[in-house]
Write a protein that holds these residues in place. Structure first.
Motif, short mmCIF file in Angstrom:
data_model
loop_
_atom_site.label_atom_id
_atom_site.label_comp_id
_atom_site.label_asym_id
_atom_site.label_seq_id
_atom_site.Cartn_x
_atom_site.Cartn_y
_atom_site.Cartn_z
N GLU A 347 0.83 -1.21 0.00
CA GLU A 347 0.00 0.00 0.00
C GLU A 347 0.86 1.26 0.00
OE1 GLU A 347 -3.45 2.23 2.70
OE2 GLU A 347 -2.45 0.39 3.41
N ILE A 348 0.48 2.23 -0.84
CA ILE A 348 1.14 3.53 -0.87
C ILE A 348 0.35 4.49 0.02
CG2 ILE A 348 1.91 5.45 -2.31
CD1 ILE A 348 3.37 2.83 -2.90
N VAL A 349 1.02 5.07 1.00
CA VAL A 349 0.37 6.02 1.89
C VAL A 349 1.06 7.37 1.74
CG1 VAL A 349 -0.44 4.32 3.56
CG2 VAL A 349 1.86 5.25 3.79
N TRP A 350 0.28 8.43 1.95
CA TRP A 350 0.83 9.78 1.76
C TRP A 350 0.21 10.74 2.75
CZ3 TRP A 350 -3.08 13.15 0.22
CH2 TRP A 350 -4.22 12.55 -0.37
N ARG A 351 0.92 11.87 2.93
CA ARG A 351 0.44 12.86 3.88
C ARG A 351 0.74 14.26 3.35
NH1 ARG A 351 2.81 12.24 9.66
NH2 ARG A 351 1.42 10.42 9.58
N VAL A 352 -0.24 15.12 3.38
CA VAL A 352 -0.04 16.52 3.02
C VAL A 352 0.47 17.27 4.24
CG1 VAL A 352 -1.15 18.66 2.31
CG2 VAL A 352 -1.76 16.50 1.19
N GLU A 361 -9.70 18.81 -5.00
CA GLU A 361 -9.15 18.45 -6.31
C GLU A 361 -7.73 17.93 -6.17
OE1 GLU A 361 -8.51 20.46 -10.73
OE2 GLU A 361 -8.37 21.72 -8.93
N ALA A 362 -6.94 18.60 -5.36
CA ALA A 362 -5.55 18.18 -5.16
C ALA A 362 -5.50 16.81 -4.50
CB ALA A 362 -4.82 19.21 -4.30
N GLU A 363 -6.30 16.60 -3.47
CA GLU A 363 -6.26 15.32 -2.76
C GLU A 363 -6.69 14.18 -3.67
OE1 GLU A 363 -7.13 14.77 1.13
OE2 GLU A 363 -6.36 16.69 1.83
N ALA A 364 -7.68 14.44 -4.52
CA ALA A 364 -8.11 13.40 -5.47
C ALA A 364 -7.00 13.08 -6.46
CB ALA A 364 -9.37 13.86 -6.21
N ALA A 365 -6.32 14.11 -6.95
CA ALA A 365 -5.24 13.90 -7.92
C ALA A 365 -4.06 13.18 -7.28
CB ALA A 365 -4.79 15.24 -8.50
N ILE A 366 -3.73 13.52 -6.05
CA ILE A 366 -2.65 12.84 -5.34
C ILE A 366 -3.01 11.38 -5.12
CG2 ILE A 366 -1.36 12.73 -3.17
CD1 ILE A 366 -1.75 15.84 -3.02
#
Length: 396
Positions: A347-352, A361-366
């Motif tokens: 799983e790829i996990v990320w954090r802003v 829009e940004a979160e959907a694209a990320i």
């Protein structure tokens, strides 16, 4: 150029980055060679980072591993070798002569002198002996095509001899002749890394004889390399250029004058673009997000990074030596980090970490970028060689 130098604001610099580094979806490449050509060089210290940097910029990332391996080890259109700042990079093969002459020769001379000095301090044999071992090793490598240091030592047993390296220093250690000699031969452009012993994430490489290339004039090679880099990464300040190349400031200034680089005004002060590159660029038509790996050439391309990276994020995103970890990008700015969670599913996990301008829009694209990455990486475990605080936390 008459009048005041044109001002290039951060948004325009970020637009250039998106277009020229093939990060906007409409600019993505069709082959690893196109990616490397656009970026001039891919950081190669972390083997997996090369593939991750390519995959982030391919229109069809499904063949990232096979196509990058083809370019590196079958067609040899990409080559892994020492380059700027005594760092391992992957270059388009046609640039190897330029890199060797512009940055490798001076470093190579220092490295060989250092090796001989350390061997002498340790009571090891002299330069004549070392030359005999070197010639035998290169001949064995030519016969085998590719080989590990251990395999070469079967043909030239003197490669297994040991000596105390850097006696009295904090990094003192016992090294085999093969370890130090092959490193020097790599800097000298006589050998290059071949296929890894394991998968595409492995950092254990075979060695191969370097392809022949013409010996270029140093100043000419420096001008060629600087022109290529400014064309894809300009504008940049003199400090950026000195840092990226590892050259003396006098070399940077001479190359800038030779190629007719044009001055511009940046928030950091005076910058430079390649001759004829002053016209404003229209940004990408679409917003874009990207998940770039540790040591990615975009994140590491400039010494002065405030125009795309908020200074407050640096402690979380960089290790103690200044190596950047995995980064999340939104419209030309680093806004966070990502990691692969420990476990079998990959799983790829990320954090802003920087919420400015980051909405739905940004979160959907990320999120889409993360799924795209997971789609070709699969369950292969990818751990950055140089780990950062936020990457460690996310992967736990």
């Amino acid at each position: 150029m008459s009048g005041n130098p044109r001002y290039i604001a951060p948004p325009e610099r970020r637009a250039r980055l998106a277009l020229r580094h093939r990060l906007a979806a409409s600019t993505r490449a069709t082959a690893p060679e196109d990616v490397a050509d656009s970026l001039v060089a891919l950081h190669g210290s972390d083997p997996a980072a090369v593939y991750l940097a390519v995959g982030a910029r391919l229109a069809d990332s499904s063949g990232t591993v096979s196509e990058t391996a083809r370019a590196l080890y079958e067609d040899r259109t990409l080559l892994r070798m020492h380059g700027m700042r005594h760092t391992v990079f992957v270059f388009p093969t046609e640039l190897t002569a330029v890199v060797h002459a512009s940055t490798g020769l001076a470093v190579a001379a220092r490295e060989r002198a250092s090796l001989l000095k350390n061997m002498a301090k340790a009571g090891a044999p002299d330069a004549v002996w070392l030359k005999e071992v070197e010639d035998a090793a290169l001949a064995a490598l030519a016969r085998r095509g590719q080989a590990t240091a251990a395999e070469l030592a079967q043909d030239e047993p003197r490669l297994k001899e040991q000596f105390v390296y850097a006696a009295g220093k904090s990094y003192e250690g016992v090294h085999t002749v093969s370890t130090q000699l092959l490193r020097v031969l790599g800097v000298e452009g006589k050998v290059v890394r071949g296929r890894p012993l394991g998968s595409w994430t492995s950092n254990q490489f075979r060695w191969a004889v370097a392809p022949e290339h013409p010996e270029l004039d140093v100043a000419e090679a420096q001008s060629t390399l600087l022109r290529r880099w400014l064309s894809t990464c300009g504008p940049a300040t003199e400090a950026d250029l000195k840092w990226w190349t590892g050259w003396r400031v006098t070399d940077v200034r001479r190359a800038l004058a030779t190629i007719g680089a044009e001055p511009v005004t940046l928030d950091e002060g005076t910058g430079y673009v390649a001759a004829g590159d002053l016209a404003p660029l229209a940004g990408p038509a679409e917003p874009w997000a990207a998940l770039l790996p540790a040591l990615d050439p975009t994140a590491m391309g400039w010494q002065q990074r405030d125009w795309y990276l908020t200074p407050e994020l640096r402690p979380a995103l960089f290790d103690y030596s200044g190596n950047v970890g995995p980064t999340v990008w939104w419209n030309g700015r680093v806004v966070g980090s990502w990691a692969q969670r420990a476990g079998a599913d990959g799983e790829i996990v990320w954090r802003v970490l920087d919420r400015e301008g980051v909405g739905r829009e940004a979160e959907a694209a990320i999120g889409e970028a993360a799924e795209r990455l997971r789609g070709w990486v699969g369950t292969t475990r990818v751990t950055p060689r140089f780990r950062t605080p936020v990457e460690r936390e996310l992967s736990a």
